[in-house]
Design a protein around this motif. Structure first.
Motif, PDB file in Angstrom:
ATOM      1  N   ASP A   1      43.419  37.189  45.107  1.00 13.23           N
ATOM      2  CA  ASP A   1      42.354  36.187  45.252  1.00 13.23           C
ATOM      3  C   ASP A   1      41.062  36.656  44.577  1.00 13.23           C
ATOM      4  OD1 ASP A   1      44.089  34.604  46.616  1.00 13.23           O
ATOM      5  OD2 ASP A   1      43.292  35.063  48.614  1.00 13.23           O
ATOM      6  N   SER A   2      40.751  37.929  44.679  1.00 15.93           N
ATOM      7  CA  SER A   2      39.540  38.451  44.035  1.00 15.93           C
ATOM      8  C   SER A   2      39.695  38.464  42.519  1.00 15.93           C
ATOM      9  CB  SER A   2      39.244  39.868  44.539  1.00 15.93           C
ATOM     10  OG  SER A   2      38.991  39.860  45.930  1.00 15.93           O
ATOM     11  N   ILE A   3      40.908  38.802  42.050  1.00 21.74           N
ATOM     12  CA  ILE A   3      41.172  38.757  40.605  1.00 21.74           C
ATOM     13  C   ILE A   3      40.957  37.332  40.091  1.00 21.74           C
ATOM     14  CG2 ILE A   3      43.027  38.931  38.890  1.00 21.74           C
ATOM     15  CD1 ILE A   3      44.131  41.298  40.538  1.00 21.74           C
ATOM     16  N   ALA A   4      41.483  36.358  40.840  1.00 18.13           N
ATOM     17  CA  ALA A   4      41.324  34.952  40.431  1.00 18.13           C
ATOM     18  C   ALA A   4      39.848  34.570  40.393  1.00 18.13           C
ATOM     19  CB  ALA A   4      42.080  34.046  41.397  1.00 18.13           C
ATOM     20  N   GLY A   5      39.074  35.026  41.373  1.00 13.97           N
ATOM     21  CA  GLY A   5      37.662  34.669  41.424  1.00 13.97           C
ATOM     22  C   GLY A   5      36.895  35.164  40.207  1.00 13.97           C
ATOM     23  N   ILE A   6      37.241  36.348  39.729  1.00 15.59           N
ATOM     24  CA  ILE A   6      36.553  36.896  38.550  1.00 15.59           C
ATOM     25  C   ILE A   6      37.031  36.190  37.286  1.00 15.59           C
ATOM     26  CG2 ILE A   6      36.299  38.968  37.129  1.00 15.59           C
ATOM     27  CD1 ILE A   6      36.392  40.609  39.730  1.00 15.59           C
ATOM     28  N   ILE A   7      38.347  35.971  37.169  1.00 18.35           N
ATOM     29  CA  ILE A   7      38.866  35.334  35.958  1.00 18.35           C
ATOM     30  C   ILE A   7      38.336  33.901  35.811  1.00 18.35           C
ATOM     31  CG2 ILE A   7      40.965  34.442  34.857  1.00 18.35           C
ATOM     32  CD1 ILE A   7      42.470  36.856  35.880  1.00 18.35           C
ATOM     33  N   GLN A   8      38.287  33.198  36.910  1.00 20.51           N
ATOM     34  CA  GLN A   8      37.956  31.775  36.842  1.00 20.51           C
ATOM     35  C   GLN A   8      36.459  31.497  36.836  1.00 20.51           C
ATOM     36  OE1 GLN A   8      40.193  30.278  40.180  1.00 20.51           O
ATOM     37  NE2 GLN A   8      42.160  30.847  39.239  1.00 20.51           N
ATOM     38  N   ALA A   9      35.633  32.507  37.007  1.00 15.87           N
ATOM     39  CA  ALA A   9      34.182  32.280  36.993  1.00 15.87           C
ATOM     40  C   ALA A   9      33.730  31.889  35.588  1.00 15.87           C
ATOM     41  CB  ALA A   9      33.455  33.542  37.440  1.00 15.87           C
ATOM     42  N   PRO A  10      32.784  30.932  35.472  1.00  9.78           N
ATOM     43  CA  PRO A  10      32.286  30.578  34.147  1.00  9.78           C
ATOM     44  C   PRO A  10      31.578  31.749  33.479  1.00  9.78           C
ATOM     45  CG  PRO A  10      31.111  29.367  35.895  1.00  9.78           C
ATOM     46  CD  PRO A  10      32.140  30.202  36.557  1.00  9.78           C
ATOM     47  N   ARG A  11      31.742  31.891  32.144  1.00  9.75           N
ATOM     48  CA  ARG A  11      31.071  32.978  31.437  1.00  9.75           C
ATOM     49  C   ARG A  11      30.745  32.540  30.022  1.00  9.75           C
ATOM     50  NH1 ARG A  11      35.592  34.913  33.193  1.00  9.75           N
ATOM     51  NH2 ARG A  11      34.386  36.377  34.445  1.00  9.75           N
ATOM     52  N   ALA A  12      29.779  33.219  29.432  1.00 13.43           N
ATOM     53  CA  ALA A  12      29.289  32.823  28.114  1.00 13.43           C
ATOM     54  C   ALA A  12      30.197  33.315  26.994  1.00 13.43           C
ATOM     55  CB  ALA A  12      27.872  33.353  27.912  1.00 13.43           C
ATOM     56  N   ARG A  13      30.904  34.440  27.223  1.00  5.96           N
ATOM     57  CA  ARG A  13      31.717  35.044  26.162  1.00  5.96           C
ATOM     58  C   ARG A  13      33.153  35.214  26.641  1.00  5.96           C
ATOM     59  NH1 ARG A  13      27.327  38.238  27.068  1.00  5.96           N
ATOM     60  NH2 ARG A  13      25.669  38.256  25.504  1.00  5.96           N
ATOM     61  N   PRO A  14      34.107  35.137  25.723  1.00  8.59           N
ATOM     62  CA  PRO A  14      35.499  35.375  26.128  1.00  8.59           C
ATOM     63  C   PRO A  14      35.724  36.860  26.445  1.00  8.59           C
ATOM     64  CG  PRO A  14      35.353  35.135  23.752  1.00  8.59           C
ATOM     65  CD  PRO A  14      33.978  34.822  24.290  1.00  8.59           C
ATOM     66  N   VAL A  15      36.672  37.129  27.306  1.00  6.33           N
ATOM     67  CA  VAL A  15      37.033  38.501  27.655  1.00  6.33           C
ATOM     68  C   VAL A  15      38.513  38.516  28.025  1.00  6.33           C
ATOM     69  CG1 VAL A  15      36.410  38.218  30.088  1.00  6.33           C
ATOM     70  CG2 VAL A  15      36.399  40.508  29.075  1.00  6.33           C
ATOM     71  N   GLU A  16      39.198  39.622  27.747  1.00  7.73           N
ATOM     72  CA  GLU A  16      40.603  39.757  28.130  1.00  7.73           C
ATOM     73  C   GLU A  16      40.701  40.442  29.490  1.00  7.73           C
ATOM     74  OE1 GLU A  16      43.401  40.185  24.304  1.00  7.73           O
ATOM     75  OE2 GLU A  16      42.060  41.886  24.591  1.00  7.73           O
ATOM     76  N   PHE A  17      41.737  40.048  30.235  1.00 12.82           N
ATOM     77  CA  PHE A  17      41.925  40.608  31.576  1.00 12.82           C
ATOM     78  C   PHE A  17      43.252  41.358  31.644  1.00 12.82           C
ATOM     79  CE2 PHE A  17      39.148  36.927  32.202  1.00 12.82           C
ATOM     80  CZ  PHE A  17      38.099  37.532  32.885  1.00 12.82           C
ATOM     81  N   GLU A  18      43.182  42.596  32.146  1.00  8.41           N
ATOM     82  CA  GLU A  18      44.371  43.449  32.236  1.00  8.41           C
ATOM     83  C   GLU A  18      44.536  43.906  33.680  1.00  8.41           C
ATOM     84  OE1 GLU A  18      44.542  46.377  29.167  1.00  8.41           O
ATOM     85  OE2 GLU A  18      45.921  47.691  30.247  1.00  8.41           O
ATOM     86  N   VAL A  19      45.771  43.887  34.159  1.00 12.81           N
ATOM     87  CA  VAL A  19      46.077  44.287  35.539  1.00 12.81           C
ATOM     88  C   VAL A  19      46.983  45.508  35.521  1.00 12.81           C
ATOM     89  CG1 VAL A  19      47.388  43.609  37.600  1.00 12.81           C
ATOM     90  CG2 VAL A  19      45.741  42.031  36.607  1.00 12.81           C
ATOM     91  N   PHE A  20      46.659  46.502  36.348  1.00 13.18           N
ATOM     92  CA  PHE A  20      47.526  47.675  36.520  1.00 13.18           C
ATOM     93  C   PHE A  20      48.773  47.200  37.251  1.00 13.18           C
ATOM     94  CE2 PHE A  20      49.225  51.474  38.372  1.00 13.18           C
ATOM     95  CZ  PHE A  20      48.864  52.506  37.529  1.00 13.18           C
ATOM     96  N   ALA A  21      49.916  47.164  36.554  1.00 15.96           N
ATOM     97  CA  ALA A  21      51.086  46.464  37.080  1.00 15.96           C
ATOM     98  C   ALA A  21      52.253  47.359  37.450  1.00 15.96           C
ATOM     99  CB  ALA A  21      51.560  45.432  36.055  1.00 15.96           C
ATOM    100  N   HIS A  22      52.268  48.615  36.981  1.00 13.09           N
ATOM    101  CA  HIS A  22      53.411  49.469  37.312  1.00 13.09           C
ATOM    102  C   HIS A  22      53.028  50.936  37.169  1.00 13.09           C
ATOM    103  CE1 HIS A  22      57.781  50.012  37.960  1.00 13.09           C
ATOM    104  NE2 HIS A  22      57.557  51.170  37.349  1.00 13.09           N
TER     105      HIS A  22
END
Length: 301
Positions: free
Chosen positions: A146-167
């Motif tokens: 839920d916190s990851i979603a909140g940061i990804i979905q927040a409006p922002r002025a510049r594009p950014v890539e999102f990476e998750v520690f998955a394994h």
């Protein structure tokens, strides 16, 4: 989603490290490779002077190569090396993964990855980091979905890539003290590189004999291997761009292949999890943080 291979967090020695990166670059379907020492500047892995030739050797693989920095910068020498790493990355047109705010400061103005050890817990912090050069962030490992979603979905002025520690074993924290040296009653200054005897960390157990943590020099890690392979669809729905696999000493090419097949829908998440369990010797995984639960627990999607 892309698959990234995080920096090697263990002391494997120079030859083994180079061989590992060559295999990951030319024999696996990983899209991104992170190179560089994150845990301890004393280690005898790839020296800074050897990094540039290694980058040039791996470049024909077509992988994106990123230079990673220490998670805890504690001395003038380490600060000086930080500047040299930044100069190398900038000179070769590579991103620099900063793993603490010292790295962010040195790399300001250049293409940066905010590593998992930079505490980004809200959109405002990410907005600030983007202003100084961050173009990709790796979420701290304890953040729930839920916190990851909140940061990804927040409006922002510049594009950014999102990476998750998955394994991989979760990199939980750093200390100025070396736990592995202390376990052998050695000082940090005379550690004798004991961490090299434990290619996946030194397991600590509770008084009941249950695995608890893995000590890796000055780094504390989870004893259980964390995996989000059952959450591939949800990660995509959240808008995650990259999943990070953290190197371990055995079966890494096979683990990359399972993740690639699962991300590309050639394997179901259940089939992927079953294959990973074989490589994990049947030991249980953990993924509790992602579900806002204790990190050492495991929850099915």
């Amino acid at each position: 989603m892309k698959i990234s291979m995080g920096p090697v967090l263990f002391e494997w020695g120079r030859a083994a490290l180079k061989d590992f990166y060559r295999r990951m670059a030319f024999e696996t379907a990983a899209d991104v490779l992170y190179l560089g020492e994150v845990v301890c500047s004393k280690r005898q892995g790839i020296h800074l002077d050897e990094l540039e030739p290694l980058v040039r050797e791996l470049a024909p693989s077509g992988k994106e190569l990123v230079v990673s920095t220490l998670g805890l910068v504690m001395s003038d020498e380490e600060q000086e090396n930080l500047h040299r790493l930044k100069d190398l990355a900038v000179g070769m047109g590579l991103k620099l993964e900063a793993n603490d705010m010292a790295g962010i400061g040195v790399g300001e103005g250049h293409a940066l990855v905010a590593g998992p050890h930079v505490n980004v817990y809200n959109p405002a912090t990410l907005d600030f980091l983007q202003e100084v050069g961050v173009v990709r962030m790796v979420f701290p490992v304890e953040l729930p979905a839920d916190s990851i979603a909140g940061i990804i979905q927040a409006p922002r002025a510049r594009p950014v890539e999102f990476e998750v520690f998955a394994h991989g074993r979760l990199p939980l924290t750093f200390s100025a003290r070396c736990y592995t040296a202390r376990a052998f009653r050695l000082s940090k200054a005379n550690c004798q590189y004991k961490c090299g005897d434990f290619p996946d960390g030194l397991i600590t157990r509770t008084q009941e004999g249950e695995g608890l943590l893995s000590m890796n020099g000055i780094q504390t890690m989870s004893e259980k291997v964390h995996t989000l392979i059952g959450e591939v669809a949800r990660l995509e729905a959240l808008g995650v761009d990259l999943v990070r696999l953290s190197p371990q000493s055995r079966f890494m090419p096979e683990i990359v292949a399972v993740w690639r097949d699962t991300v590309d829908r050639r394997l179901s998440p259940e089939e992927g999890l079953a294959k990973l369990a074989e490589f994990n010797g049947g030991e249980p995984f953990c993924n509790g943080y992602f579900h806002n639960k204790p990190g050492m627990s495991y929850h099915r999607p």
